[in-house]
Design a protein around this motif. Sequence first.
Motif, PDB file in Angstrom:
ATOM      1  N   VAL A 180     -38.058   4.510  75.011  1.00  0.00           N
ATOM      2  CA  VAL A 180     -36.742   3.947  75.302  1.00  0.00           C
ATOM      3  C   VAL A 180     -35.718   5.082  75.180  1.00  0.00           C
ATOM      4  O   VAL A 180     -35.475   5.577  74.079  1.00  0.00           O
ATOM      5  CB  VAL A 180     -36.396   2.804  74.325  1.00  0.00           C
ATOM      6  CG1 VAL A 180     -35.036   2.210  74.651  1.00  0.00           C
ATOM      7  CG2 VAL A 180     -37.479   1.734  74.338  1.00  0.00           C
ATOM      8  N   PRO A 181     -35.119   5.527  76.294  1.00  0.00           N
ATOM      9  CA  PRO A 181     -34.153   6.628  76.249  1.00  0.00           C
ATOM     10  C   PRO A 181     -32.885   6.252  75.483  1.00  0.00           C
ATOM     11  O   PRO A 181     -32.375   5.139  75.611  1.00  0.00           O
ATOM     12  CB  PRO A 181     -33.815   6.880  77.714  1.00  0.00           C
ATOM     13  CG  PRO A 181     -34.889   6.205  78.495  1.00  0.00           C
ATOM     14  CD  PRO A 181     -35.360   5.066  77.654  1.00  0.00           C
ATOM     15  N   LEU A 182     -32.384   7.212  74.684  1.00  0.00           N
ATOM     16  CA  LEU A 182     -31.163   7.000  73.905  1.00  0.00           C
ATOM     17  C   LEU A 182     -30.275   8.235  73.990  1.00  0.00           C
ATOM     18  O   LEU A 182     -30.766   9.368  73.958  1.00  0.00           O
ATOM     19  CB  LEU A 182     -31.494   6.759  72.426  1.00  0.00           C
ATOM     20  CG  LEU A 182     -32.373   5.563  72.096  1.00  0.00           C
ATOM     21  CD1 LEU A 182     -32.825   5.632  70.656  1.00  0.00           C
ATOM     22  CD2 LEU A 182     -31.623   4.276  72.353  1.00  0.00           C
ATOM     23  N   ASN A 216     -37.295   1.303  82.225  1.00  0.00           N
ATOM     24  CA  ASN A 216     -36.574   1.592  83.464  1.00  0.00           C
ATOM     25  C   ASN A 216     -35.114   1.133  83.439  1.00  0.00           C
ATOM     26  O   ASN A 216     -34.274   1.761  84.051  1.00  0.00           O
ATOM     27  CB  ASN A 216     -37.294   0.977  84.651  1.00  0.00           C
ATOM     28  CG  ASN A 216     -36.796   1.508  85.976  1.00  0.00           C
ATOM     29  OD1 ASN A 216     -36.341   2.641  86.059  1.00  0.00           O
ATOM     30  ND2 ASN A 216     -36.880   0.705  87.000  1.00  0.00           N
ATOM     31  N   ASN A 217     -34.773   0.066  82.760  1.00  0.00           N
ATOM     32  CA  ASN A 217     -33.401  -0.435  82.847  1.00  0.00           C
ATOM     33  C   ASN A 217     -32.405   0.473  82.117  1.00  0.00           C
ATOM     34  O   ASN A 217     -31.217   0.350  82.312  1.00  0.00           O
ATOM     35  CB  ASN A 217     -33.283  -1.869  82.345  1.00  0.00           C
ATOM     36  CG  ASN A 217     -33.575  -2.014  80.876  1.00  0.00           C
ATOM     37  OD1 ASN A 217     -34.085  -1.102  80.234  1.00  0.00           O
ATOM     38  ND2 ASN A 217     -33.270  -3.176  80.331  1.00  0.00           N
ATOM     39  N   LEU A 218     -32.869   1.405  81.304  1.00  0.00           N
ATOM     40  CA  LEU A 218     -31.966   2.350  80.668  1.00  0.00           C
ATOM     41  C   LEU A 218     -31.946   3.677  81.399  1.00  0.00           C
ATOM     42  O   LEU A 218     -31.102   4.520  81.164  1.00  0.00           O
ATOM     43  CB  LEU A 218     -32.379   2.588  79.209  1.00  0.00           C
ATOM     44  CG  LEU A 218     -32.246   1.392  78.287  1.00  0.00           C
ATOM     45  CD1 LEU A 218     -32.748   1.737  76.904  1.00  0.00           C
ATOM     46  CD2 LEU A 218     -30.807   0.926  78.219  1.00  0.00           C
ATOM     47  N   TYR A 219     -32.888   3.890  82.275  1.00  0.00           N
ATOM     48  CA  TYR A 219     -33.014   5.155  82.989  1.00  0.00           C
ATOM     49  C   TYR A 219     -32.274   5.040  84.310  1.00  0.00           C
ATOM     50  O   TYR A 219     -32.801   4.530  85.281  1.00  0.00           O
ATOM     51  CB  TYR A 219     -34.502   5.473  83.211  1.00  0.00           C
ATOM     52  CG  TYR A 219     -34.751   6.713  84.009  1.00  0.00           C
ATOM     53  CD1 TYR A 219     -34.402   7.965  83.518  1.00  0.00           C
ATOM     54  CD2 TYR A 219     -35.341   6.651  85.256  1.00  0.00           C
ATOM     55  CE1 TYR A 219     -34.628   9.099  84.242  1.00  0.00           C
ATOM     56  CE2 TYR A 219     -35.581   7.785  85.990  1.00  0.00           C
ATOM     57  CZ  TYR A 219     -35.215   9.016  85.475  1.00  0.00           C
ATOM     58  OH  TYR A 219     -35.452  10.142  86.197  1.00  0.00           O
ATOM     59  N   LYS A 220     -31.019   5.480  84.320  1.00  0.00           N
ATOM     60  CA  LYS A 220     -30.173   5.347  85.519  1.00  0.00           C
ATOM     61  C   LYS A 220     -29.664   6.694  85.948  1.00  0.00           C
ATOM     62  O   LYS A 220     -29.459   7.561  85.182  1.00  0.00           O
ATOM     63  CB  LYS A 220     -29.009   4.423  85.232  1.00  0.00           C
ATOM     64  CG  LYS A 220     -29.465   3.037  84.863  1.00  0.00           C
ATOM     65  CD  LYS A 220     -28.301   2.179  84.501  1.00  0.00           C
ATOM     66  CE  LYS A 220     -28.811   0.821  84.067  1.00  0.00           C
ATOM     67  NZ  LYS A 220     -27.820  -0.034  83.527  1.00  0.00           N
TER      68      LYS A 220
END
Length: 89
Positions: free
Chosen positions: A45-47, A85-89
């Motif tokens: 999960v990218p932060l 994917n929903n955090l990777y924009k």
Amino acid sequence: MAGTIPFNIKVLDNLQNKGYKFVQVKGLTIDKHLDYVEPYYLLLVPLMELPTETIWKDIYEPIKSELLYKWASEPDEHTQVVILNNLYK
């Protein structure tokens, strides 16, 4: 796994370029229960920043870590590594 993309060096570099500094590492079974001993998936999960509240303590890895680059370049036959994917924009 729905809502995820495969993890590779290009994705890792893109995360860095977009300002992400860490990933939260979640080990999951095939039926999506947490399991860090023998996970089927590693969900990253990218932060941008680490959480400051102790309630959110978990397993985190810096984006620039040698371990993440190893995972991105040497896929494991048994454990799939994916990015949320929903955090990777």
